[in-house]
Write an enzyme that holds these catalytic residues in place. Structure first.
Site, PDB file in Angstrom:
ATOM      1  CG  ASP A 177      -1.312 -20.776   0.340  1.00 57.43           C
ATOM      2  OD1 ASP A 177      -0.715 -20.729   1.434  1.00 57.43           O
ATOM      3  OD2 ASP A 177      -0.848 -21.345  -0.665  1.00 57.43           O
ATOM      4  CE1 TYR A 216      -3.108  -3.026   1.054  1.00 56.11           C
ATOM      5  CE2 TYR A 216      -4.505  -1.090   1.314  1.00 56.11           C
ATOM      6  CZ  TYR A 216      -4.369  -2.456   1.177  1.00 56.11           C
ATOM      7  OH  TYR A 216      -5.481  -3.249   1.168  1.00 56.11           O
ATOM      8  CG  ASP A 258     -13.507  -7.798   3.635  1.00 56.66           C
ATOM      9  OD1 ASP A 258     -13.108  -6.920   4.432  1.00 56.66           O
ATOM     10  OD2 ASP A 258     -14.218  -7.539   2.635  1.00 56.66           O
ATOM     11  CE  LYS A 265       2.382 -18.112  -1.547  1.00 56.10           C
ATOM     12  NZ  LYS A 265       1.467 -19.288  -1.531  1.00 56.10           N
TER      13      LYS A 265
HETATM   14  C1  IPM Z   1     -10.047  -1.531   4.548  1.00 54.33           C
HETATM   15  C2  IPM Z   1     -10.220  -1.065   3.120  1.00 54.33           C
HETATM   16  C3  IPM Z   1      -9.057  -0.177   2.728  1.00 54.33           C
HETATM   17  C4  IPM Z   1      -7.806  -1.042   2.812  1.00 54.33           C
HETATM   18  C5  IPM Z   1      -9.160   0.486   1.336  1.00 54.33           C
HETATM   19  C6  IPM Z   1     -10.424   1.249   1.177  1.00 54.33           C
HETATM   20  C7  IPM Z   1      -7.982   1.391   1.088  1.00 54.33           C
HETATM   21  O1  IPM Z   1     -10.401  -2.126   2.259  1.00 54.33           O
HETATM   22  O2  IPM Z   1      -9.934  -0.690   5.457  1.00 54.33           O
HETATM   23  O3  IPM Z   1     -10.072  -2.749   4.763  1.00 54.33           O
HETATM   24  O4  IPM Z   1      -7.529  -1.819   1.887  1.00 54.33           O
HETATM   25  O5  IPM Z   1      -7.104  -0.918   3.816  1.00 54.33           O
HETATM   26 MN    MN Z   2     -10.649  -4.050   3.284  1.00 53.93          MN
END
Ligand code: IPM
Ligand code: MN
Ligand code: NAD
Length: 340
Positions: free
Chosen positions: A200, A122, A228, A168
């Site tokens: 994975d 990032y 997620d 990984k």
């Molecule tokens: C999160 C989001 C962010 C990330 C995006 C919107 C930049 O997906 O907070 O999980 O990837 O960190």
């Molecule tokens: Mn996210």
């Protein structure tokens, strides 16, 4: 809590303002002395000022005790050079909010993902060359890895004393660095049992046997994806909060979920992730653990009475918010358990 504490509220985009207004009401009820300073970020800020993190918003966050943030992101900017997400990354970087705590709790499952938040892909060099080649670079310094790993070990000490470091290392140099750092600091935490797991396999294990995990620590991108997944196996994104902590500066408290353009404006978004983020803010940002526990208990009770459509119910965002405030009013004393 410092007297005249100021919390910056960033409602964000999409369902952000819908869930942020419920969080505001709850924060006003539980911490009436706190000043709430509302500022734009993301798509809303681009529309108002041309940039996703205006200097005024950044400076207000830097001078606050904590930041309560709704999700950002708007399909309107999908093809634009200036994107809402850049504002969020800039804010995380400005506050050095490197330790992103993403708890996922359900019957028999209690996982705390500790995601490194200000390094890796990032924040590395990226671009598009003249020949059309695109690149994103993953870099970590030993110090960047060490501080988040030590934080995860300390969190494990306060929980079930088990840590899974996810990487990984069979492919990536940054992952082999990650592993070396974990092995080097582990002797300082002899009461914590730790293991390494490839990402994975970790995804598969999270989906099929999440009960085995206590604290899981990993780099930025892996943590984004795994959190997620952890949310999905513990009731869905509508329930998942996070706390992004620095060393002593203001933290950012925000849902794991995004701006949910598909349900924006319907009034049906689940405000729980935002409200549980508010509970994390009360605990870690304002040092009000009793109020955090009260809010958590009120959310638990309200969810049983007024579930939103993502949970199979029919309650609106405002219905669930009102049910939480009602529970807070009837349950005037600290009750229940809370915690990561
Ligand atoms: C999160 C989001 C962010 C990330 C995006 C919107 C930049 O997906 O907070 O999980 O990837 O960190
Ligand atoms: Mn996210
Ligand atoms: P999303 O998390 O917004 O939505 C994924 C699915 O979950 C959708 O079906 C949505 O309706 C549902 N959902 C999410 N939150 C919900 C809630 N509170 N109640 C009920 N249902 C909910 O992910 P996406 O659609 O991939 O991304 C949309 C935008 O959000 C993108 O611009 C992305 O960059 C942004 N985003 C921002 C953050 C953040 O600000 N921290 C986090 C993730 C995504």
């Amino acid at each position: 809590m410092p007297t005249s504490a100021r919390v910056v509220l960033l409602p964000g985009d999409g369902i952000g303002p819908e869930v942020a207004s419920e969080a505001r009401l709850v924060l006003e009820a539980l911490a009436p002395d706190v000043e709430i300073d509302e500022r734009p970020i993301g798509g809303a800020a681009i529309r108002a000022t041309g940039v996703p993190l205006p200097d005024e918003t950044r400076d207000a966050c830097l001078a606050s005790v904590a930041v309560l943030k709704g999700p950002i992101g708007d399909p309107e900017f999908d093809a634009a050079d200036v994107r809402p997400e850049q504002g969020l990354l800039a804010l995380r970087g400005a506050l050095d909010a490197y330790a992103n705590l993403r708890p996922a709790v359900a019957d028999g499952i209690d996982v705390l993902i500790v995601r490194e938040l200000v390094g890796g892909l990032y924040f590395g060099a990226s671009g598009v060359r003249e020949d059309g080649t695109a690149f994103d670079t993953c870099e970590y310094t030993p110090a960047q890895v060490e501080r988040v790993v030590r934080r995860a070990f300390r969190l494990a000490q306060s929980r079930r004393r088990h840590l899974t470091s996810v990487d990984k290392a069979n492919v990536l140099e940054t992952s082999r660095l990650w592993r070396r750092v974990v092995d080097a600091v582990a002797p300082d935490y002899p009461d914590v049992q730790y293991e390494h797991m490839l990402v994975d396999n970790a995804a598969m294990q999270l989906a099929t046997n999440p009960e085995q995990f206590d604290v899981l620590v990993t780099e930025n991108m892996f943590g984004d994806i795994l959190s997620d997944l952890a949310a999905a196996v513990t009731g869905g994104l509508g329930l998942a909060p996070s706390a992004s902590l620095s060393d002593g500066g203001p933290g950012i408290f925000e849902p794991v979920h995004g701006s949910a353009p598909d349900i924006t404006g319907h009034g049906t978004a689940n405000p729980t992730a935002m409200l549980r983020s508010t509970a994390l803010l009360l605990e870690h940002g304002l040092d009000l653990p009793d109020e955090a526990r009260r809010l958590s208990s009120a959310i638990d009770a309200a969810l049983a009475l007024a579930p939103t459509p993502d949970l199979g119910g029919t309650a609106s965002t405002a219905d669930l918010g009102a049910a939480v405030r009602e529970q807070l009013a009837v349950d005037g004393v600290a009750a229940g358990t809370y915690g990561e």
